[in-house]
Design a protein around this motif. Structure first.
Motif, short mmCIF file in Angstrom:
data_model
loop_
_atom_site.label_atom_id
_atom_site.label_comp_id
_atom_site.label_asym_id
_atom_site.label_seq_id
_atom_site.Cartn_x
_atom_site.Cartn_y
_atom_site.Cartn_z
N SER A 285 0.83 -1.20 0.00
CA SER A 285 0.00 0.00 0.00
C SER A 285 0.87 1.26 0.00
N VAL B 38 1.67 6.78 -7.02
CA VAL B 38 0.63 7.76 -7.34
C VAL B 38 1.13 9.17 -7.07
N ILE C 183 -1.48 5.09 -12.91
CA ILE C 183 -2.68 5.38 -12.11
C ILE C 183 -3.59 4.16 -12.06
N LEU D 2 -4.30 1.83 -8.61
CA LEU D 2 -5.63 1.88 -8.02
C LEU D 2 -6.36 0.54 -8.12
N LYS D 3 -6.12 -0.23 -9.17
CA LYS D 3 -6.79 -1.53 -9.29
C LYS D 3 -6.35 -2.49 -8.19
N GLU E 184 -5.39 -1.33 -5.08
CA GLU E 184 -5.76 -0.76 -3.79
C GLU E 184 -7.26 -0.77 -3.53
N LEU E 185 -8.07 -0.68 -4.58
CA LEU E 185 -9.50 -0.46 -4.39
C LEU E 185 -10.35 -1.70 -4.12
N SER F 65 -7.13 -3.15 1.79
CA SER F 65 -5.96 -2.29 1.67
C SER F 65 -5.76 -1.41 2.89
#
Length: 244
Positions: free
Chosen positions: A34, A41, A210, A214-215, A217-218, A224
């Motif tokens: 993370s 990012v 990006i 994000l794929k 973490e989300l 996460s």
């Protein structure tokens, strides 16, 4: 030049030896993954996108002179959006296919899915290796900033692919991605490109980073660590701003 070679060597080691980092394979998600995502990012939003604004001037001026999409004022950002969409589509394809039963896909089908997914990341690694040589900031500071952000980003990508494809990735994928980073560096040393194409490459990379961060973490099942993600993003942003 020595720093560039050491950097690509680090990229290779991340892929080749990534499977030994057992501390990353935890639920909730490892704070290291993370945090690494936050760093990548931060690099995009604090360093790469402002740099992209400079490239936008070149892309926009060239487009207006040629008449190609001359009325659109955000060509670089459209390329970044294109990069994000391309990786989103590939990821959706790989994940939806992986949810099918083995009877539906068959062994040959599973391997074709793997190679399509891996091929996209191999091209991504080639681009990152290439931009080790061709960056707007060619000083040591710029190289270190890029190397740290992309090295941590490689760690996140390697873990995701290893988790998704298992032994197949361990046998083939890690070597392909390690070789791809080296290939990108060699191509960069052997070729020169226009400022226009360089801007397009950076824009595509921004969109890809990006999406790929994000794929990971989300999704809810990742559990996460927001504090680690925010900490990584905040600390790296501060570093970028105070060393500018």
């Amino acid at each position: 030049m020595l720093i560039i070679l050491l950097t690509v060597g680090l990229f290779v080691l991340i892929h080749v030896l990534g499977g030994r980092l057992t501390m990353l394979s935890t639920i909730p998600r490892s704070i290291w993954l993370s945090g690494a995502g936050g760093v990548a990012v931060a690099y995009v939003f604090v360093h790469l996108l402002p740099e992209l604004a400079d490239h936008q001037l070149t892309l926009g001026a060239r487009a207006r002179r040629s008449g190609f999409l001359g009325s659109i004022e955000s060509h670089a950002y459209l390329i970044a959006l294109f990069g994000l969409a391309i990786f989103y589509g590939i990821e959706r394809y790989a994940r939806s296919a992986s949810h099918r039963s083995p009877d539906e896909t068959g062994e040959a089908g599973s391997m074709s899915i793997f190679w399509v997914h891996l091929g996209a990341f191999a091209l991504y690694n080639v681009l990152i290796g290439y931009l080790l040589v061709h960056r707007e900031e060619t000083d040591l500071r710029g190289l270190i900033i890029y190397a740290v952000a992309m090295g941590l980003h490689f760690m996140v990508n390697d873990h995701a692919l290893r988790e998704q494809h298992g032994q197949t990735y361990h046998l083939y994928g890690r070597w392909v991605l390690a070789a791809a980073a080296v290939a990108g560096l060699l191509i960069g040393l052997a070729t020169e490109i226009s400022e226009l194409l360089l801007g397009a490459f950076f824009a595509f990379l921004a969109g890809g980073v990006i999406l790929n961060v994000l794929k990971e973490e989300l999704p809810k099942e990742r559990q996460s660590r927001f504090s680690a993600f925010a900490g990584g993003a905040g600390l790296y942003s501060a570093l970028l701003l105070f060393t500018a």
